[in-house]
Design a protein around this motif. Structure first.
Motif, short mmCIF file in Angstrom:
data_model
loop_
_atom_site.label_atom_id
_atom_site.label_comp_id
_atom_site.label_asym_id
_atom_site.label_seq_id
_atom_site.Cartn_x
_atom_site.Cartn_y
_atom_site.Cartn_z
N THR A 49 0.83 -1.21 0.00
CA THR A 49 0.00 0.00 0.00
C THR A 49 0.87 1.26 0.00
OG1 THR A 49 -0.17 -0.08 2.43
CG2 THR A 49 -1.95 -1.11 1.14
N GLY A 50 2.04 1.18 0.65
CA GLY A 50 2.97 2.30 0.60
C GLY A 50 3.47 2.55 -0.81
N ILE A 51 3.79 1.47 -1.53
CA ILE A 51 4.22 1.61 -2.92
C ILE A 51 3.08 2.16 -3.78
CG2 ILE A 51 4.96 0.32 -4.96
CD1 ILE A 51 6.47 -1.55 -3.05
N ALA A 52 1.85 1.69 -3.49
CA ALA A 52 0.69 2.17 -4.24
C ALA A 52 0.47 3.66 -4.06
CB ALA A 52 -0.56 1.39 -3.80
N ALA A 53 0.89 4.20 -2.92
CA ALA A 53 0.79 5.65 -2.70
C ALA A 53 1.98 6.38 -3.30
CB ALA A 53 0.70 5.93 -1.20
N LEU A 54 3.16 5.76 -3.24
CA LEU A 54 4.37 6.44 -3.70
C LEU A 54 4.41 6.60 -5.22
CD1 LEU A 54 6.94 7.63 -2.45
CD2 LEU A 54 8.06 5.42 -2.84
N MET A 90 -4.27 9.85 -2.55
CA MET A 90 -4.92 10.03 -1.25
C MET A 90 -5.60 8.75 -0.79
SD MET A 90 -4.28 13.07 -0.17
CE MET A 90 -5.53 13.38 1.07
N ALA A 91 -6.23 8.03 -1.73
CA ALA A 91 -6.90 6.79 -1.36
C ALA A 91 -5.89 5.74 -0.88
CB ALA A 91 -7.70 6.25 -2.55
N ALA A 92 -4.78 5.61 -1.62
CA ALA A 92 -3.76 4.63 -1.25
C ALA A 92 -3.11 5.00 0.07
CB ALA A 92 -2.71 4.53 -2.35
N LEU A 93 -2.88 6.29 0.28
CA LEU A 93 -2.26 6.74 1.53
C LEU A 93 -3.20 6.51 2.71
CD1 LEU A 93 0.23 8.12 2.75
CD2 LEU A 93 -0.92 10.32 2.37
N PHE A 94 -4.48 6.71 2.49
CA PHE A 94 -5.47 6.46 3.54
C PHE A 94 -5.44 5.00 3.97
CE2 PHE A 94 -9.74 5.33 4.97
CZ PHE A 94 -10.02 6.34 5.88
N VAL A 95 -5.40 4.10 3.00
CA VAL A 95 -5.36 2.67 3.32
C VAL A 95 -4.02 2.30 3.96
CG1 VAL A 95 -5.41 0.36 2.32
CG2 VAL A 95 -7.00 2.10 1.50
N HIS A 96 -2.95 2.92 3.48
CA HIS A 96 -1.62 2.62 4.01
C HIS A 96 -1.53 2.97 5.50
CE1 HIS A 96 2.72 2.28 4.25
NE2 HIS A 96 2.81 3.55 4.66
N CYS A 97 -2.11 4.09 5.87
CA CYS A 97 -2.06 4.51 7.28
C CYS A 97 -2.99 3.69 8.16
CB CYS A 97 -2.44 6.00 7.39
SG CYS A 97 -1.22 7.11 6.66
N THR A 98 -4.01 3.08 7.57
CA THR A 98 -5.09 2.41 8.30
C THR A 98 -5.51 3.28 9.47
OG1 THR A 98 -3.59 1.09 9.68
CG2 THR A 98 -4.27 0.15 7.58
N TRP A 99 -5.65 2.67 10.66
CA TRP A 99 -6.08 3.48 11.81
C TRP A 99 -4.94 3.61 12.82
CZ3 TRP A 99 -5.69 -0.03 15.82
CH2 TRP A 99 -5.83 -1.39 15.48
N THR A 100 -3.70 3.57 12.30
CA THR A 100 -2.52 3.61 13.18
C THR A 100 -2.48 4.91 13.98
OG1 THR A 100 -1.31 2.30 11.55
CG2 THR A 100 -0.02 3.42 13.26
N LEU A 101 -2.48 4.78 15.30
CA LEU A 101 -2.50 5.92 16.20
C LEU A 101 -3.59 6.89 15.76
CD1 LEU A 101 1.34 6.37 16.74
CD2 LEU A 101 -0.28 5.22 18.23
N THR A 150 -7.76 17.39 6.37
CA THR A 150 -7.64 17.69 4.94
C THR A 150 -9.01 17.70 4.29
OG1 THR A 150 -5.45 16.67 4.87
CG2 THR A 150 -6.60 16.94 2.78
N LEU A 151 -9.84 16.70 4.62
CA LEU A 151 -11.18 16.64 4.06
C LEU A 151 -12.01 17.84 4.48
CD1 LEU A 151 -13.31 15.01 2.47
CD2 LEU A 151 -13.89 13.85 4.63
#
Length: 604
Positions: free
Chosen positions: A227-232, A266-277, A286-287
């Protein structure tokens, strides 16, 4: 079955209570380091992201204070007659930074103003200091965690930062007293800084896993990696394609792909972060910024335009096109402002909006003019004049050659304009190159209207540089009106024809329409380019009053104007200047022409 790329159970945020450590494998010093500020993984977003937001808010607060002081000073300022005082000299010193510009010949690159460069460099130094100051960059003991400290603090914490500069209705611009297009340079560079920190966030994980021989296993087992690569990947596209070489040549394509890539990122970054902290909190912020602005723009557009406004397209000499839009009385604008137009029946071009400077006044200087007042049941006319280049302008040119020549449009705006009233200055110089006159002409007509209102301004110089003899034909009616309305002491009109020898008969019809007026001035037609630095130096030497300059033209044109003004500002700051105040407002030439194959506004 749930979504495999999200960690379950999905929550708004995860716990900040540390767990999963085997403290028996760590020394007391390592345990202490593990939970020190700016190292502790469990408070990383609070240590770094909130510090970044606080830095940004402090900068905005300073800009707000400067803007408030300038506005209060402008209201209390009196017309000329006295030398520049201490406040005037300090103001001139600050205005030097907003005027001074640089040119890098090797890359044919015109820099943003010095103040913008200082701001960008300040943000960069802050980001890099926050990123690199705390050590160690890697944990000395792998029992302390799989997330290297430098990777943790380099996470994508700058969403709010670069989105805050991107919107048309811009909260930063409202507080700082500047229009959205002048903030685009910060949007571009903050996006670049975010990209740099994203790379610093990515590679330490790769280095760690390669050292441990777990790279393949981690990639296959953990969704964080792919998911990080999908955002990068889309982020790399966004940054690379935003450079001038690509953006300038293919702007229409760039703009559409830019929005698509931004959405994927933005979608890939959202998934990459999940609900971490509390990482998702920055997405909500941002929204909130972007969503509220977008909703406001949509509501205002439909309030002003309903289901669409009727427009007429007319071809003008010298490859120009005029779009006349019948608008409701509730839509008003100030001289020099621009609007975003969506042509609903323009094929693929209807997918995006296009910025144009409004070339006429909201209320006409000609009372009861047929094309301004009482048109189509109380509607008025908003005029847009643009040069035919490519993209939407070429499509409009083809439309102008057809029958009927009508179009259906939506109007979003107005935006921008001059922050201070030019009527309050003693002398005003309006400088334009080519179609940059669409910005300066409404300012001229407003000042002409102000002469009858006993405004402070006593003299206006309108200077226009054009390539061909017939280039000013589209503005002849307004110029005739201005020349007829003001005596010889109040207005000077100079037109420089740069490509051909000036024709003595050029604009004879403009002059003849004003000769009946007592003491009416005539336009001066000259060959060659205007000596802009000398015009500005002469203006600064003219008297002890307050001088305003509004300019719009191509990059070399504005470069000469800006640096001549910067030179005069230094003279005022040093106590050597004759005039009390020199105010400059510039508009990018590329913002008043159509964006077929041209640049996007304010990104240079």
């Amino acid at each position: 079955m749930g979504l495999p790329w999200l960690i379950y159970p999905v929550e708004w945020q995860s716990s900040r209570v540390p767990d999963g450590y085997d403290y028996s494998l760590m020394t007391p010093e390592e345990i202490k380091l593990l939970f020190t500020p700016f190292h502790d993984w469990w408070t990383a977003d609070l240590d770094y992201a909130q510090t970044t937001v606080e830095f940004l808010c402090a900068g905005i607060a300073i800009l707000f204070l400067f803007n408030a002081v300038f506005l209060l000073r402008a209201r209390k300022n009196t017309p000329g007659g006295s030398r520049a005082g201490l406040i005037d000299r300090l103001t001139a010193a600050l205005r030097f930074t907003t005027a001074r510009q640089f040119y890098v010949r090797a890359f044919d690159w015109y820099s943003p103003p010095l103040a913008a460069l200082v701001g960008v460099c300040g943000i960069f130094m802050f980001v890099m200091a926050l990123l690199l100051a705390a050590r160690p960059y890697y944990w000395p003991n792998m029992a302390m965690g799989m997330s290297p400290p430098i990777a943790t603090r380099a996470g994508p914490q700058y969403n709010v930062l670069f989105r805050a500069f991107a919107t048309k209705v811009n909260f930063v611009g409202l507080l700082a007293g500047t229009s959205h297009e002048k903030l685009q340079v910060f949007h571009r560079w903050s996006a670049m800084f975010m990209y740099i920190t994203s790379l610093v966030h990515t590679f330490p994980f790769i280095v760690n896993n390669i050292k441990m021989g777990q790279m393949v296993a981690q990639y296959e087992a953990s969704g964080f990696y792919w998911t990080g690569i999908a955002a990068l990947v889309p982020q790399t596209w966004l940054v690379a394609m935003s450079w001038g070489f690509f953006r300038n040549r293919y702007y229409e394509t760039f703009k559409k792909l830019h929005f698509i890539a931004a959405g994927i990122f933005m979608a890939a970054l959202f998934v990459h972060c999940t609900w971490t902290l509390t990482s998702w909190h920055y997405f909500w912020a941002t929204l909130a910024i972007y969503g509220s602005v977008y909703l406001f723009r949509v509501c205002r557009t439909f309030y002003n335009s309903a289901a669409g406004l009727n427009a007429t397209i007319q071809e003008l000499p010298d490859r120009m096109v005029k779009v006349s839009v019948a608008i409701p009385g509730r839509l008003k604008w100030a001289p020099g402002q621009h609007v975003f137009v969506r042509f609903l029946d323009a094929g693929i071009h209807s997918l995006s909006t296009h910025p144009f400077t409004v070339s006429n006044l909201s209320t006409s200087v000609r009372s009861q003019s047929k094309d301004e007042e009482n048109v189509q049941g109380g509607a008025r006319t908003l005029n847009l004049v643009l040069r035919i280049r490519g993209g939407i302008s070429a499509a409009l040119a083809r439309k102008a050659a057809e029958q009927p020549k009508d179009a259906l449009v939506l109007i979003d705006g107005p935006y921008g304009g001059v922050p201070l009233s030019l009527r309050t200055f003693d002398r005003v110089y309006l400088l334009a190159g080519g179609s940059g006159a669409t910005f300066t002409l409404p300012l001229l007509m407003d000042l002409v209207q102000g002469f009858s209102d006993h405004m402070t301004c006593k003299h206006v110089e309108f200077i226009l540089a054009v390539r061909e003899n017939d280039s000013p034909a589209w503005m002849e009616e307004d110029l005739s009106t201005a020349l007829a309305a003001v005596d010889n002491e109040g207005l000077t009109v100079r037109i420089h024809v740069t490509r051909t020898e000036s024709d003595p008969t050029l604009l004879d019809h403009v002059s003849s329409s004003s000769v009946d007026a007592k003491n009416a001035p005539e336009p001066h037609i000259r060959s060659g380019r205007p000596n802009l630095p000398e015009i500005i130096r002469s203006a600064a030497r003219s008297d002890r009053g307050r001088v305003a300059i509004a300019a719009c033209g191509p990059d070399p044109f504005l470069y000469d104007v800006r640096n001549a003004v910067a030179e005069c500002q230094l003279a005022i700051a040093a106590g050597r200047g004759k005039c009390k105040e020199l105010f400059l407002h510039t508009e990018n030439y590329r913002f008043v022409q159509v964006f077929g194959n041209s640049l996007t506004p304010g990104l240079n």
